[in-house]
Design a protein around this motif. Structure first.
Motif, short mmCIF file in Angstrom:
data_model
loop_
_atom_site.label_atom_id
_atom_site.label_comp_id
_atom_site.label_asym_id
_atom_site.label_seq_id
_atom_site.Cartn_x
_atom_site.Cartn_y
_atom_site.Cartn_z
N ASP A 209 -8.13 -2.84 -21.12
CA ASP A 209 -9.44 -3.41 -21.23
C ASP A 209 -10.33 -2.94 -19.99
N ARG A 210 -9.88 -1.99 -19.38
CA ARG A 210 -10.84 -1.64 -18.25
C ARG A 210 -11.87 -0.58 -18.89
N THR B 8 -13.53 -4.49 -15.40
CA THR B 8 -13.30 -5.26 -16.39
C THR B 8 -14.37 -5.64 -17.50
#
Length: 447
Positions: free
Chosen positions: A21-22, A81
């Motif tokens: 999810d970066r 993030t």
């Protein structure tokens, strides 16, 4: 807090298929994004420039990475993030509008590829919108046909007599058969979410529009000068393919539609019809940027929406380029199973996002060997881009091998692993054929 990471030349930032999810920003050096073309299996490589983002779509959409990111030189990268991206960039008008336009362009390109495969492109807006009205008329959806005919007359008053005469006939017949019921306007099946509270203020009421089931809010091919935010109800997305309307998606409260035409000045790419009674806010092109950049949470939702649509269309494109019908249908079942897994992940996010994702992914092909899909043969034919007769014949082959059960309104797949093996086998054979072809071309050029 955003993290600064150094990568040596040749290092891998992430692999295709990874779940992460970066979001990344390239500060220094060169990053190469490599993937295989779904249609030709040929490798393709694109370069990330300094200051550009990458890994955005898969992070926002929470889908597997669609490419491998590697360091072409020694690199410095900033990793964020989604929450950090929102805090630092969601109010940056220049960056957000650039992202939205890039995503809109990518989605439009995928649409064109799919249309080419399905051979569904019309010559122009007039012929295209005429085919939409005719498809609704032949399906006896007179409420929808009436709306599209009215839009056609308003948008293209100078269309040739061949079109205008038929449009007026369909308009008149649809009006006679049209039984509208205004009393349903305020009976909504889907209530608004908490994220929409800011739009419940009286100031936004002047933008409100209400539609009864079957009414067309925007028609495919018409010029795009407005976009919409659903407050209540459900909106059905449809596309006219070879003279018939095909379902694409269902949008619910809190979702946008019509924004693509606003961003790239292009005709509407799909018809949006009220599936239930609908209340939505209609905004003009003039106030689009003000609304989006002035509401960070809505901006984030819009970016996520684009990422989801790009992934969904790319996933369908991968199905349509499969030449073996059995493998193509097997991939349709895999796609439908993935969609169900995504719904479960989103529903359980509040419990434990990372553990839930891993648990569902590992169990998706094991937990229930027999999986029921509430889908018909016609629906399968639509997703596969095959005729109803061909789809029925191919599904019967699965049935004879006891791999599926076929009922009027649903289909049961006995073992999803069988479907995955069939698709993997096809993919391996295609890759081998590509390697042989490339080797042959290389040898021929050496001569």
């Amino acid at each position: 807090m955003p993290k600064v990471i150094t990568y040596k030349k040749g290092s891998i930032v992430y692999f295709e298929g990874d779940k992460d999810d970066r979001i990344f920003i390239l500060q220094k050096g060169c990053i190469a994004l490599s993937a295989s073309d779904p249609e030709t299996q040929a490798p393709s490589v694109s370069q990330v420039k300094q200051g550009e983002f990458f890994g955005v779509k898969s992070a926002f959409g929470r889908f597997p990475r669609e490419e491998t990111a590697s360091a072409g030189t020694d690199c410095i990268v900033v990793a964020l993030t989604i929450q950090e991206f929102e805090a630092n960039f969601s109010s940056n008008k220049q960056i957000i509008m650039k992202m939205l336009k890039v995503f809109s362009s990518q989605l439009r390109q995928i649409h064109k590829k799919i249309e080419n495969i399905l051979q569904s492109s019309s010559e122009n807006q007039v012929t295209g919108m005429f085919s939409v009205a005719k498809a609704f008329y032949e399906d006896e959806k007179y409420v929808s046909c009436f709306d599209v005919c009215m839009k056609f007359i308003q948008r293209f008053p100078n269309a040739g007599p061949n079109y205008m005469n038929d449009i007026k006939v369909m308009f008149k017949e649809s009006k006679i058969r049209n039984d509208r019921s205004p009393s349903v306007y305020d009976e909504y099946e889907t209530e608004g979410s908490g994220a929409l509270k800011q739009f419940e203020l009286p100031a936004f009421e002047r933008f409100a529009k209400k539609y009864a089931p079957g009414q067309v809010i925007i028609s495919e091919y018409e010029p795009g000068d407005t976009f919409y935010l659903i407050q209540r109800g459900e909106v059905q997305l449809l596309k006219c393919v070879n003279g018939s309307s095909k379902n694409l998606d269902i949008l619910r409260a809190g979702e946008f539609f019509g924004e693509m035409a606003i961003l790239d000045n292009s005709p509407r790419s799909a018809t949006c019809m009220a599936k239930t009674s609908v209340k939505c806010l209609e905004f003009s092109k003039v106030n689009f940027e003000t609304l989006v950049t002035g509401n960070p949470q809505l901006t984030l939702n819009l970016l996520k929406l684009f990422c989801k649509r790009i992934y969904d269309q790319h996933r369908r494109f991968k199905i349509l380029v499969i030449k073996d019908n059995q493998a193509r249908l097997a991939n349709v079942f895999l796609m439908l199973n993935e969609m169900e897994a995504v719904k479960k992940r989103r529903a359980m996010d509040a419990i434990d996002a990372s553990q839930t994702m891993n648990r569902l992914d590992s169990a998706s092909l094991k937990a229930d060997r027999a999986i029921r899909f509430d889908i018909t043969i016609s629906d399968i034919a639509h997703w596969a881009g095959l005729s109803h007769d061909v789809t029925k014949e191919e599904l019967n082959k699965f049935y004879e091998k006891r791999k599926i059960q076929i009922f009027d309104n649903y289909i049961i797949v006995e073992n999803m692993a069988d479907m995955k093996r069939l698709v993997d086998m096809y993919t391996m054979q295609s890759e081998k054929q590509m390697q042989i072809s490339m080797r042959y071309k290389t040898q021929k050029s050496d001569l």
